[in-house]
Design an enzyme around this catalytic site. Sequence first.
Site, PDB file in Angstrom:
ATOM      1  N   GLY A 177      32.472  -1.846  -1.663  1.00  0.00           N
ATOM      2  CA  GLY A 177      33.459  -2.344  -0.698  1.00  0.00           C
ATOM      3  C   GLY A 177      32.992  -3.693  -0.171  1.00  0.00           C
ATOM      4  O   GLY A 177      32.267  -4.431  -0.847  1.00  0.00           O
ATOM      5  N   ARG A 192      25.070   6.762   4.661  1.00  0.00           N
ATOM      6  CA  ARG A 192      25.040   7.943   5.513  1.00  0.00           C
ATOM      7  C   ARG A 192      24.023   8.938   4.944  1.00  0.00           C
ATOM      8  O   ARG A 192      23.879   9.047   3.718  1.00  0.00           O
ATOM      9  CB  ARG A 192      26.402   8.650   5.544  1.00  0.00           C
ATOM     10  CG  ARG A 192      27.424   8.052   6.496  1.00  0.00           C
ATOM     11  CD  ARG A 192      27.089   8.312   7.966  1.00  0.00           C
ATOM     12  NE  ARG A 192      28.112   7.818   8.861  1.00  0.00           N
ATOM     13  CZ  ARG A 192      28.153   6.583   9.372  1.00  0.00           C
ATOM     14  NH1 ARG A 192      27.222   5.709   9.088  1.00  0.00           N
ATOM     15  NH2 ARG A 192      29.127   6.228  10.199  1.00  0.00           N
ATOM     16  N   GLU A 249      20.014  13.586  10.669  1.00  0.00           N
ATOM     17  CA  GLU A 249      19.412  12.689  11.661  1.00  0.00           C
ATOM     18  C   GLU A 249      19.984  12.957  13.063  1.00  0.00           C
ATOM     19  O   GLU A 249      21.108  13.416  13.175  1.00  0.00           O
ATOM     20  CB  GLU A 249      19.660  11.224  11.257  1.00  0.00           C
ATOM     21  CG  GLU A 249      21.123  10.842  11.209  1.00  0.00           C
ATOM     22  CD  GLU A 249      21.360   9.412  10.759  1.00  0.00           C
ATOM     23  OE1 GLU A 249      20.849   8.997   9.711  1.00  0.00           O
ATOM     24  OE2 GLU A 249      22.114   8.716  11.478  1.00  0.00           O
ATOM     25  N   HIS A 300      18.676   4.275  11.531  1.00  0.00           N
ATOM     26  CA  HIS A 300      20.127   4.017  11.508  1.00  0.00           C
ATOM     27  C   HIS A 300      20.489   2.766  12.324  1.00  0.00           C
ATOM     28  O   HIS A 300      21.209   2.845  13.324  1.00  0.00           O
ATOM     29  CB  HIS A 300      20.910   5.245  12.019  1.00  0.00           C
ATOM     30  CG  HIS A 300      22.346   5.252  11.565  1.00  0.00           C
ATOM     31  ND1 HIS A 300      23.037   6.399  11.290  1.00  0.00           N
ATOM     32  CD2 HIS A 300      23.233   4.239  11.348  1.00  0.00           C
ATOM     33  CE1 HIS A 300      24.285   6.103  10.939  1.00  0.00           C
ATOM     34  NE2 HIS A 300      24.421   4.784  10.961  1.00  0.00           N
TER      35      HIS A 300
HETATM   36  C1  DGY Z   1      28.896   2.587  11.057  1.00  0.00           C
HETATM   37  O1  DGY Z   1      29.565   1.684  11.537  1.00  0.00           O
HETATM   38  O2  DGY Z   1      29.395   3.472  10.360  1.00  0.00           O
HETATM   39  C2  DGY Z   1      27.444   2.577  11.360  1.00  0.00           C
HETATM   40  O3  DGY Z   1      26.746   3.476  10.571  1.00  0.00           O
HETATM   41  C3  DGY Z   1      27.198   2.850  12.831  1.00  0.00           C
HETATM   42  O4  DGY Z   1      27.568   4.141  13.128  1.00  0.00           O
END
Ligand code: DGY
Length: 324
Positions: free
Chosen positions: A155, A238, A267, A285
């Site tokens: 993307g 993720r 997490e 993260h």
């Molecule tokens: C997102 O924007 O998905 C980042 O991982 C922050 O949560």
Amino acid sequence: MKPRILVGREVFPEVLARLGEHFEVDDNQVDVILGVEGLKARLADKAGALTAATDPVTAAVIAAAPKLKAVCNFAVGYNNIDLAACTSAGVMATNTPGVLDDTTADLAWALLMATARRLPAAERWLRNGEWKGWQFIQWLGTDVHHATLGILGMGRIGQALARRALGFDMKVVYHNRTRLPDDDEAACRARWVEKDALLRESDFLVLLLPYSPATHHTIGVAELALMKPTAHLINVARGGIVDDEALISALRQRRLCGAGLDVFEGEPKFNPGFLELDNVALTPHIGSSSHATRMAMAMRAADNLIAALAGRRPPDLLNPEVLK
Ligand code: DGY
């Protein structure tokens, strides 16, 4: 009377000030994790919510919020929101695409460099006072320049990452359900390949897929076995996309050279096996975490909520069916 809204996590005061012009705001500046029960209690009388990726907007939460009209995530990922439940309850859901692409690509690049050149382990060694003298054969890493970058999930962030690779004279291959238009492929000099070829060819494989049940453990034992033992895996997407147990085992046995990880299964808890490895770079993260970008994300979510509760179509509406 202004509509009542909830802000699920701590945000910048400027964001609360902006929201306060339009809404009566129930904030969470103490930043406790509300969880399902907390959200159910706090959303019972709310027309809208600004939520983070840590706020589980489940079907039960939606059912407990009869006045809710819009849930606006300040994240691009929205696997914390039950979109189908929102749609059937007529609740608009939004995310924040576009504003975090470069910042997240930068962090992916930082992790790629860190694992390639073994920065975390080398720094720990130096800090521990173990550096007794320069040696010719010491802390040898992997070259990034002229290597093959593989991107799974092409993307906006993937394309931003591919553009960074141009400066390192890398070959870029990618796999995505849909191929990019020719012009976009040319702009980042990227070539579409089948997933197995991506796994086999990549020296650095970066994961940029959204999480869903369909992408759970996209990288597991079988996929890791296809990768080169000299390769590095980077995940800034993720937790759950990678089978962390399988990854730890591959890294431990040096069937994979290294990994750079910003996200983990379960997490903020994560598999303690990662801590025993010296061939991983680990971050908590922080993919989109620059001041400017986190501000832009929160303001974008605020724009979405303001539009939704004013009866306009929010710019980043995920479930346009609710407007029918
Ligand atoms: C997102 O924007 O998905 C980042 O991982 C922050 O949560």
